[in-house]
Design a protein around this motif. Structure first.
Motif: not given
Length: 125
Positions: A15-18, A20-21, A73-76
């Protein structure tokens, strides 16, 4: 950490990575060869949010702290994108922007984290 907590951590990272994108794409829409403001915003806001979670202390269980901090937040946030953006800016002859990007990211992320920790620490424990 239970298996379900680990699954939640991994899902939160996705979810965080998404997110961020999505944030980067929204900020940078129509801005080609521009300063990477989207990733700067992501890293500073992510540092602020992580500082806030840490500032909450005992109000957040260690499991949820990991799920939010390491997962979401690590993924973000992303150091690798900042590094690549700096190299790409330098290759395009914008060494000034590359240096500003690196310094601004480090300085503003630390200020964001500290601010989040202070604000989170103001809430009653």
């Amino acid at each position: 950490m239970s298996m379900w907590d680990l699954i939640a951590l991994v899902a939160a990272g996705g979810v965080g990575a998404g997110a961020r994108y999505a944030v980067d794409a929204a900020v940078m829409r129509g801005r080609t060869d521009a300063f990477p403001l989207g990733i700067l915003l992501v890293n500073v806001s992510g540092s602020l949010a992580l500082g806030f979670v840490l500032g909450l202390g005992a109000l957040v269980s260690p499991e949820w702290g990991a799920i939010i901090g390491v997962g979401l937040l690590g993924g973000f946030t992303t150091f690798s994108a900042v590094s690549v953006d700096a190299v790409l800016l330098a290759q395009r002859g914008r060494r000034d922007w590359a240096l500003i990007n690196l310094v601004a990211t480090a300085a503003l992320a630390v200020v964001g984290a500290a601010t989040g920790m202070v604000v989170g620490g103001l809430l009653p424990q």
